[in-house]
Design a protein around this motif. Structure first.
Motif, PDB file in Angstrom:
ATOM      1  N   SER A 113       0.844  -1.198   0.000  1.00 32.62           N
ATOM      2  CA  SER A 113       0.000   0.000   0.000  1.00 32.62           C
ATOM      3  C   SER A 113       0.877   1.244   0.000  1.00 32.62           C
ATOM      4  CB  SER A 113      -0.896  -0.004   1.236  1.00 32.62           C
ATOM      5  OG  SER A 113      -0.134   0.267   2.407  1.00 32.62           O
ATOM      6  N   MET A 114       0.258   2.417   0.099  1.00 30.11           N
ATOM      7  CA  MET A 114       1.007   3.669   0.153  1.00 30.11           C
ATOM      8  C   MET A 114       1.314   4.095   1.578  1.00 30.11           C
ATOM      9  SD  MET A 114       1.372   4.132  -2.997  1.00 30.11           S
ATOM     10  CE  MET A 114       2.214   5.698  -2.928  1.00 30.11           C
ATOM     11  N   HIS A 165       0.656   7.957  -5.500  1.00 26.60           N
ATOM     12  CA  HIS A 165       0.310   6.707  -6.187  1.00 26.60           C
ATOM     13  C   HIS A 165       0.139   6.944  -7.684  1.00 26.60           C
ATOM     14  CE1 HIS A 165      -1.413   2.817  -6.988  1.00 26.60           C
ATOM     15  NE2 HIS A 165      -2.560   3.346  -7.381  1.00 26.60           N
TER      16      HIS A 165
END
Length: 311
Positions: free
Chosen positions: A51-52, A279
């Protein structure tokens, strides 16, 4: 305007991978190997690290790690973090992703590389009672603090800005304990409650401190030498890391959640926006997986691993 946007995008890519035009070579080599590795698609580790949220977790981890005088002495006395902080970041990312996505051989080779770099990181510091103590980056006790600060930081950030974790927080702590063992940690926590207990022990035993060197380090982390186009977003991410800290550590570090007069600023929302923009810069909604994960899935398919196509 197009040139500015391209420069901004290139600088983001260089910050995380060292290159703007291609993935780093080591990430592509994660497609090689004869076994699935320590972690698989659908695992808690893949969910968190893919994930970020680790962007915030990484900043939080640096802040927490600085509270251990031995760890901080090692950084200041044996590291060129001021002159080349991005190289240190790139080395850390390489190790994290090699353990997360690589075969066992790749994970162990990356760990040997880090531990070799740590061998000369030794010295002395004064503890809170005025006594002289020795430190070594490969010492199990010091490695334990680094591991627990990392695990806590990544988990805390993901709880706020990440998605669901398969198996929950306990699964992440248990799975990432393998990374601690690789780094020589004797008894890494296996549940979130154990991790909280170990953190409480560190705090209660008085082994942590915030002095002038910590303040200097915090100033450096707050105003990291990034490209000017990245600094506005980074200020929000730093505020997010501060927001995610427990109040007692925030107080030790001399930090506070940003406010506009009596009102707290909307750090959670602003951070979500910044992470979404990053992202997009790194690949956008069409590219849900980074090069390390894609390479790992390629290896897993070649091995006939059923989880290779698990989203």
């Amino acid at each position: 305007m197009r040139n500015v946007l391209r420069t901004w995008q290139d600088e983001i890519k260089k910050t995380f991978s060292g290159k703007a035009d291609a993935p780093p070579e080591w990430s592509l080599r994660l497609a090689e190997g004869d076994d699935p590795g320590y972690h698989l698609p659908g695992s808690a580790v893949w969910a968190v690290h893919g994930s970020m949220s680790p962007i915030v977790g990484g900043i939080r981890t640096l802040l927490m790690q600085s509270l251990h005088p031995g760890a901080l002495a090692g950084v200041h006395e044996h590291s060129n973090f001021r002159e080349d902080p991005l190289r240190r970041l790139a080395n850390t990312i390489r190790w994290i992703f090699s353990v997360t996505y690589g075969s066992t051989a790749a994970a162990e080779e990356a760990t040997r590389r880090v531990r070799h770099l740590h061998e000369p990181v030794q010295g002395r510091y004064r503890d809170n009672d005025g006594g002289v103590r020795t430190y070594s980056a490969n010492d199990p006790e010091l490695a334990g603090w680094i591991h627990i600060a990392f695990t806590d930081g990544f988990l805390a950030a993901h709880k706020i800005w990440g998605g669901p974790i398969p198996g929950g927080a306990d699964a992440y702590v248990r799975e990432w304990a393998q990374a601690g063992r690789l780094m020589g940690v004797d008894n890494p926590p296996l549940t979130e409650a154990e991790m909280r207990s170990q953190l409480d022990q560190w705090y209660a035993q008085g082994g942590l401190r915030a002095d002038g060197l910590v303040k200097e380090t915090v100033r450096f982390i707050r105003d990291a030498p990034l490209h000017p186009l990245l600094k506005p977003g980074y200020r929000i991410l730093f505020a997010a890391a501060v927001y995610s800290l427990e109040p007692r550590y925030r107080q030790m570090l001399g930090l506070s959640v940003p406010r506009l007069g009596p009102f707290p600023l909307p750090v959670r929302l602003a951070t979500k926006v910044v992470l979404g923009v990053v992202h997009l810069a790194l690949g956008g909604p069409r590219r849900r997986m980074g090069p390390s994960e894609l390479a790992a899935r390629q290896r897993l398919r070649q091995l006939g691993e059923p989880s290779a196509d698990v989203a």
